[in-house]
Each structure stands twice: as C-alpha cells, then as structure tokens.
Design an enzyme around this catalytic site. Sequence first.
Site, PDB file in Angstrom:
ATOM      1  N   LYS A   1       0.833  -1.204   0.000  1.00  0.00           N
ATOM      2  CA  LYS A   1       0.000   0.000   0.000  1.00  0.00           C
ATOM      3  C   LYS A   1       0.866   1.251   0.000  1.00  0.00           C
ATOM      4  O   LYS A   1       1.913   1.289   0.671  1.00  0.00           O
ATOM      5  CB  LYS A   1      -0.914  -0.037   1.226  1.00  0.00           C
ATOM      6  CG  LYS A   1      -1.974   1.053   1.294  1.00  0.00           C
ATOM      7  CD  LYS A   1      -2.858   0.801   2.515  1.00  0.00           C
ATOM      8  CE  LYS A   1      -3.937   1.866   2.686  1.00  0.00           C
ATOM      9  NZ  LYS A   1      -4.784   1.587   3.873  1.00  0.00           N
TER      10      LYS A   1
ATOM     11  N   SER B   1      -9.482   1.664   3.288  1.00  0.00           N
ATOM     12  CA  SER B   1      -8.638   2.438   2.396  1.00  0.00           C
ATOM     13  C   SER B   1      -7.593   1.605   1.673  1.00  0.00           C
ATOM     14  O   SER B   1      -6.907   2.103   0.800  1.00  0.00           O
ATOM     15  CB  SER B   1      -7.935   3.534   3.208  1.00  0.00           C
ATOM     16  OG  SER B   1      -7.056   2.967   4.171  1.00  0.00           O
TER      17      SER B   1
ATOM     18  N   SER C   1      -9.635  -0.780   7.461  1.00  0.00           N
ATOM     19  CA  SER C   1      -9.135  -0.592   6.100  1.00  0.00           C
ATOM     20  C   SER C   1      -8.459  -1.795   5.473  1.00  0.00           C
ATOM     21  O   SER C   1      -8.143  -1.764   4.288  1.00  0.00           O
ATOM     22  CB  SER C   1      -8.176   0.604   6.058  1.00  0.00           C
ATOM     23  OG  SER C   1      -8.888   1.793   6.235  1.00  0.00           O
TER      24      SER C   1
END
Length: 463
Positions: free
Chosen positions: A88, A163, A187
């Site tokens: 990420k 996210s 997330s």
Amino acid sequence: MTSETSTTNDADLAYAGVTRQAELVRAGAVSPRELVELSVERIERLDPTVNAFRIVRAERALAEADAAQARLQDGEAPPLRGVPIAVKDNVDVAGELTTHGTGVVTRVAETDSEGVRRLRRAGAIVVGKTNLPELALWGQLTESPTWGATRNPWDPERSPGGSSGGSAAAVAAGMVAGALGSDGGGSIRIPSASCGLFGIKPQRGRVPLAPDDDHWLGLTHFGPLTRSVADAALLLDVLGDAGADYARAARTTPPRLRIAVSTKPTLPAKLGTAARDAVDSTADLLRSLGHVVRERDPDYGELRPLIVPRYTRGAWLDAQRLERRAELERRARGMVRIGSVMGRAAARSRAREAARAARINTIFDEHDVLMTPVTAAPPLPVGRYDGAGALRTFLGGTDFVSYTAVWNFTGQPAASVPAGFDADGMPTAVQLVARPDDEATLFALAAQLEQARPWAQRRPAVG
C-alpha cells in the site's frame, strides 16, 4: 516455464497463492523472473480497468527476481523467495514516493519501512505500490483526485472499499498473490470483504509500523490481504514476531469453541439483507462444525468520543509531514482542520482506552470468538461521493466502519472471512474477533470455515 507449469495456464499460476508460488519456486518448477513477468503482464493488461497500482516497479522487480534466482542457486530459500507482493502506498519502499494517496509528496523514501524490510528478508519481491484515498481517510472508497478511482474486480462499477482498496483489488484480480495493507478503522477488513479475500488486522504492534510507530495514535495496524487463510498466516509469520507459527495454526483444527454472534453496530447503521444472511449462514455452518454459537452483544458503550478524536488527530499529524498540504482535496483538508483541535480529546481517549477495552472484552469471559458483520452495506458505486465534503463523506462511511473500528481502539485481532456471494454476485463476509494476542484461534477457525465452504476457486469478472 518448465514442464510442470507449462501445462497449467498463466491464470492458474497467478491465482495459485503465496504459499503455492513459493513452493513452486523452491522446487524449481517456476523461476522468480517468470512470476514477476506474469505479475507485470497481468498488471499491464488488467490495471487500466481496475486502477489498483499507483506505481509498478517492473524493471527493479525483474532485477530483484534475477538476484533471487542467483540466491536460490546458492542454496538460499527463505519462505517467500521470488514471490511478487504489492504494498500500500502509505508504506515506505526505498527509492519510491510514499504518496499517502495524494499528489503533494515530492521526496522519495530513503529506506524501506520495517514491514517491507521483513518481506524482502523473507525473499518477497515488491512489484508495486497500491492506491488508497488521500491520507487513508475513507473506509468506503479508494478514490483520489490525483490517482483516480480504484474499481472492484468483481464489478468494475463498484468500489473495492477503502482504504486498502488498491491492495485488495490487486490480489482479487490475480495481479499479485498477496499484499500489505494498513487498517486504522477497518481498512484491511472492509476491502477484503468487498473483494472476496481473507484479511486480518493483527494485534496492535504485531507488525511494526516503523518509521511511524504510533500512527493515528495507536489505531493503525499493518497486515496481509490474501485469497486464502494459509497465505495470510504465512505472511504474518514473516511480518510479525520472530518465532510465531501462524501457518501451523492455519493447519490445525480448532477445538470446540464458544462463539458469540452479534449484529449490534457501534454507530447508527442499517444492516443489509446480504450482510445479515452472511452472518446467519456462517452461524449455521459453525454449529454444524460442532461449535457452540449464541447470540450475545458486547457492551460497547458510546465510542465516537473515543475513536473520532484519534482518527482526525491522526489525519492532522499526517498532514503536517506533507510538503504541500494546502493542495489536499477539500474533504481531506476538512478532516485535517477538525483534527487540529483534537489534541486534548485524543489524549483523553488514550487515557480511557484500557478501561473501555476491558469492558468490551467481557464478552470473552464466556466466549472464545466473536462473530459480527464486516460491513452493513455492499460495495458502493464508484464515484458515489464525488465532490462531497468532509462531513458527508465521513457520515457515508458509517455503514462500513460500524463493526470494525472498535477493534482498532481495543487493539486486538480481527479478520474478514469470505462467506459467499449476494444476489448480485458480490462477495459477502463475516468478521471474526479474538481475545487480545490470539491470532492463532482466528487462523484455525477461519481455515476450518474455508475448508467447509471454499471460496478461493471462484474468480472475479476482471481477472
């Protein structure tokens, strides 16, 4: 590829998973270069639709694959040797920008974060960095003005959630076998649920956040997103504490467990039919497997004064590190402004954490595991919150964090486990929560569910 893999098409190899890809490399049936080439080819072909990746490190990853092959020939075979992994884009990878979903970062990271260092030490190859919303703020979407909207491989008109939506979409579409995400309120679990993956938020501190050890004032956890329980266990063995053996836990049949089931949200949320059906069907399956399943609600109390100040203060702290924070999108700036006045409230939250966590965890006095929905609603259409301000977007996330954010506050392990598909063909999931420091029970129970109700063999529309 060698004769063993030449009879298997590339898609089967792409979806083989972390554990199997690593086994094939060690056996000499496939090379690290071949795995990276396959990953890059699939990204080039599929990502124009999905938009999972912010950056693809194709040339560097291929060079690292060749170096991995040389080490194999020298007899070095760590557990992830040659396996392509995504990270990420709020995690530092040396030589790359860490954009945090924004377009305002100009300085490249000088060193790897500790989690990336551990993945590399285990032989993994970071093939790219995945998209997230600005400052990882939203649980229901992965969209930003700079990097666009990430789409769900099961239905490109829908969001993968947030996210860690880019990480989830990359794994679901078979671009990589596993990915590293972050979870500050759901997330990892929300996009895992939205994309048909197993995703675990481990115990707070299990995976180091260095160089930002106290991100979001203790709410943030790093963890893996994968297609199978075994793959996540292997990644957490690498990422977490030395000597852990979660892979073994995932191969162990759990004892007869006492499982509490609750659909009580911590925020006002309307539980959808598909989410309720996922919980009900999984409860029935758990009973058939011999577990004691009872409806029991944790004593949550009012959590907004304890979670929101740390969440918004965390956004403010993140913004202070950015070179051109005035260029953040309007809704992100709004959350940062709120966080600017939340210092004392955040400190009060931390002071009250232990007592409230103990109150919530009384559910485990008589139960071994808690099962809840992951989200109350299915994945949203892409663009649902285009142009929305901070408050509207924040409130729009209520259906997506009402069951997840509480466990970031308490810090204990929680996982999203696939539970089938809804009437529209979208994945459904349940959340399993364990006592503090008890990831092993989650892996054992989730693996038992996976064996009884397999999910990884079904592939999305894009992939």
